[in-house]
Design an enzyme around this catalytic site. Structure first.
Site, PDB file in Angstrom:
ATOM      1  N   HIS A 135      -4.453 -17.385  60.802  1.00  0.00           N
ATOM      2  CA  HIS A 135      -4.724 -16.063  60.217  1.00  0.00           C
ATOM      3  C   HIS A 135      -4.553 -15.023  61.262  1.00  0.00           C
ATOM      4  CE1 HIS A 135      -6.983 -12.646  59.202  1.00  0.00           C
ATOM      5  NE2 HIS A 135      -7.274 -13.324  57.708  1.00  0.00           N
TER       6      HIS A 135
ATOM      7  N   LYS B 140     -15.498 -17.059  66.169  1.00  0.00           N
ATOM      8  CA  LYS B 140     -16.917 -16.684  65.407  1.00  0.00           C
ATOM      9  C   LYS B 140     -17.137 -17.858  64.549  1.00  0.00           C
ATOM     10  CE  LYS B 140     -15.390 -11.963  64.569  1.00  0.00           C
ATOM     11  NZ  LYS B 140     -16.605 -11.191  65.031  1.00  0.00           N
TER      12      LYS B 140
ATOM     13  N   SER C 164     -16.817 -12.600  59.978  1.00  0.00           N
ATOM     14  CA  SER C 164     -15.454 -12.161  59.124  1.00  0.00           C
ATOM     15  C   SER C 164     -15.221 -13.385  58.334  1.00  0.00           C
ATOM     16  CB  SER C 164     -14.818 -11.689  60.155  1.00  0.00           C
ATOM     17  OG  SER C 164     -14.950 -10.685  60.953  1.00  0.00           O
TER      18      SER C 164
END
Length: 258
Positions: A140, A154, A132
């Site tokens: 974020h 991630k 992503s």
């Protein structure tokens, strides 16, 4: 005649993973595809059959061994999935959290590390990982869900893949849309620059079907190897849009490294 590429798709019952699995199935001359999932019921519900599926848990790398045997490529589409916390009151926004044993650190980092390690031990020479956008921004909003820091984990997994020595393609998708693919111009970037400054102010989103097509094309294109990139699309009705069909040209705009 070229020998088909044997590919294992993990997360193959997810909304994007199932599209990747189906697209690979539709190219039997180029791919022999296997799926990896936890639930046989969900597999049958989605595909009507459990043929070519293996079952296990990415938290236990031993369950991946049989599924990877004989494959030369792995597509990773696993991700932690937040759940609604409690029952929201009328007019209140729902809160989301992760189950304790399915936090992003467990699924999006250790689960992906397990897959990468198992792939390396099995002789896999190519991994396509779908992630992503937003991983450069610790603040974020997605990172605040359930205190999971999902985009941070991630990105750590992406670095682990790069450092593994296996040829990689890392596709960091923008906001995923449940819309038809093959109707938009696709745009690639790096380090969330398109999130910070969207081209012409367009939404930083993309249909899942287009992400799935990029995964398939990445498995075929030599110049998609050892590349990592952000991926969004022009709106379908954007003036001057040229629908992306030349994926070699698209991958030529991408670069190596995180």
């Amino acid at each position: 005649m070229t020998t088909p590429i044997q590919v294992l798709v993990t997360g193959a019952t997810g909304r994007t993973g199932s599209l990747v699995f189906q697209k690979l199935q539709q190219r039997p001359q180029q791919f022999i595809v296997r799926g990896f999932a936890r639930s046989s019921d969900k597999v049958r519900q989605l595909f009507g059959t459990s043929d070519n599926f293996f079952y296990g848990d990415i938290r236990d790398s031993n369950t991946l061994i049989e599924a990877l045997e004989g494959c030369s490529a792995l597509v990773i589409l696993t991700s932690a999935i937040p759940q609604v916390k409690g029952i929201p009151q009328p007019g209140q926004r729902p809160e989301f959290t992760f189950p304790d044993d399915e936090m992003p650190q467990v699924i999006d980092y250790q689960g992906q590390v397990n897959q990468i390690d198992a792939a390396k031990a099995s002789g896999i020479d190519r991994i396509v990982l779908v992630g992503s956008m937003g991983g450069t921004n610790e603040k974020h909003p997605l990172n605040s869900i359930g205190n999971g820091n999902i985009l941070i984990w991630k990105r750590k997994a992406e670095q682990y893949l790069i450092d593994s020595g296996i040829d990689y393609t890392i596709v960091r998708a923008g906001g995923l849309l449940d819309q038809a693919g093959g109707k938009r111009e696709l745009l690639v970037g790096k380090n969330d620059t398109m999130l910070v400054n969207p081209p012409n102010g367009i939404p930083t989103s993309i249909p899942r079907a287009d992400v799935a097509e990029v995964v398939v094309q990445a498995l075929l294109a030599p110049n998609a190897r050892n590349k990592a990139f952000d991926l969004i699309s022009q709106p379908e009705d954007a003036p001057g849009t040229v629908v992306t069909t030349d994926f070699t040209a698209l991958f030529a705009q991408t670069t190596p490294g995180l």
